[in-house]
Design an enzyme around this catalytic site. Structure first.
Site, PDB file in Angstrom:
ATOM      1  N   SER A 145     -91.739 -87.933 -12.397  1.00 42.08           N
ATOM      2  CA  SER A 145     -91.889 -89.600 -11.816  1.00 42.08           C
ATOM      3  C   SER A 145     -90.151 -90.081 -10.685  1.00 42.08           C
ATOM      4  CB  SER A 145     -91.923 -90.705 -12.370  1.00 42.08           C
ATOM      5  OG  SER A 145     -91.621 -92.216 -12.526  1.00 42.08           O
ATOM      6  N   TYR A 158     -89.876 -94.056 -20.589  1.00 44.69           N
ATOM      7  CA  TYR A 158     -90.307 -93.291 -20.260  1.00 44.69           C
ATOM      8  C   TYR A 158     -89.739 -92.806 -18.917  1.00 44.69           C
ATOM      9  CZ  TYR A 158     -93.656 -93.388 -15.710  1.00 44.69           C
ATOM     10  OH  TYR A 158     -94.428 -92.776 -15.111  1.00 44.69           O
TER      11      TYR A 158
END
Ligand code: NAP
Length: 253
Positions: A145, A158
């Site tokens: 990401s 995350y």
């Protein structure tokens, strides 16, 4: 499509939805036989139906990537069904709950790490072992990401997991380069998928995230899928250990 994955067997986790589904459809359109995997059985079967309706070849295998026995069984199922494995897209992931570093719960942290980081490692481990057993080249792409490249405020677990995916990618790439096993990641910016729809029911949040994208819009799942298909193809034969932003310019700012 130009058939860049012709004669390859590809496996994709998290392929019952979003980025994984779009990539599975592109793999098949590029000539691959595709093992579609997900915890979401209905979504996975739907992806297979979409591929078959378009003339492609795919099979669904359920797998929770956070469980080593299930990941090992998934890779065995690829070999049982199609005889081999040539490329894999480790994409299954969860967003977890938004909270800052102090407010993030231990349960939220552990679940993020179990699915988004340990799940990728378990998949890499089984995939690389299969490539070695086959004594053939192989290509792995994992979904990190932009949160694996720059700060992810309100998503510490995350962000830690996605930075970890990029670390795993570089380690494995160096370890197995001489075996012609290539290991890369994609680092998507904001992509319009069910995950984002769930996380951003507050339209102000989505609007502010879109405003931070230099390109001025969210990305679409197929825009990640085409990058992944290329990284898995022989056209990317000199690319390994690369963490590729596909983010509308977000991390270039
Ligand atoms: P999505 O539409 O929610 O798809 C993710 C799929 O993974 C879902 O079908 C989900 O099933 C499945 N999954 C969740 N936990 C799993 C597990 N333990 N084992 C196997 N499958 C599991 O989300 P997406 O946006 O396409 O996300 C795909 C990947 O891209 C994720 O790794 C995500 O972190 C990453 N990413 C997304 C964006 C974005 O803006 N969308 C940006 C950067 C990175 P359930 O629905 O049943 O949980």
């Amino acid at each position: 499509m130009t058939g860049i994955l012709t004669n390859k067997v590809g496996m994709i986790t998290g392929a019952g939805s979003g980025i994984g589904r779009a990539t599975a459809k592109i793999f098949a359109a590029e000539g691959a036989r595709v093992v579609v995997s997900d915890v979401d059985e209905a979504g996975g079967h739907e992806t297979v139906s979409l591929i078959k309706a378009a003339g492609g070849d795919a099979v669904f295998v359920r797998c929770d990537v956070s469980k080593s026995a299930e990941v090992e069984a998934l890779i065995k199922a690829c070999v049982n069904h199609y005889g081999r494995l040539d490329c894999a897209f480790n994409n299954a992931g969860i967003s977890g709950r938004m909270a800052n570093t102090v407010m993030c719960t231990e349960e939220n942290f552990d679940r993020n790490i179990a699915v988004n980081l340990k799940g990728v490692w378990l998949c890499m481990k089984a995939e690389i072992q299969q490539f070695l057993d086959q004594d053939s080249p192989g290509a792995i792409v994992s979904t990190a990401s932009i949160a694996g490249l720059v700060a992810a405020a309100m998503a510490p677990a995350y962000g830690a997991a996605k930075h970890g995916v990029n670390g795993l990618t570089k380690s494995a790439a160096i370890e197995f380069a001489k075996k012609k096993i290539r290991v890369n990641s994609v680092c998507p910016g904001l992509i319009e998928t069910p995950m984002v729809a769930r996380a951003g029911s507050d339209s102000k949040l989505i609007a502010s995230m879109v405003a931070a994208e230099p390109i001025g819009r969210m990305g679409q799942p197929h825009e990640i899928g085409h990058a992944v298909a290329w990284l898995c193809s022989d056209q990317a034969s000199f690319v390994t250990g690369h963490c590729m932003p596909v983010d509308g310019g977000y991390v270039a700012q």
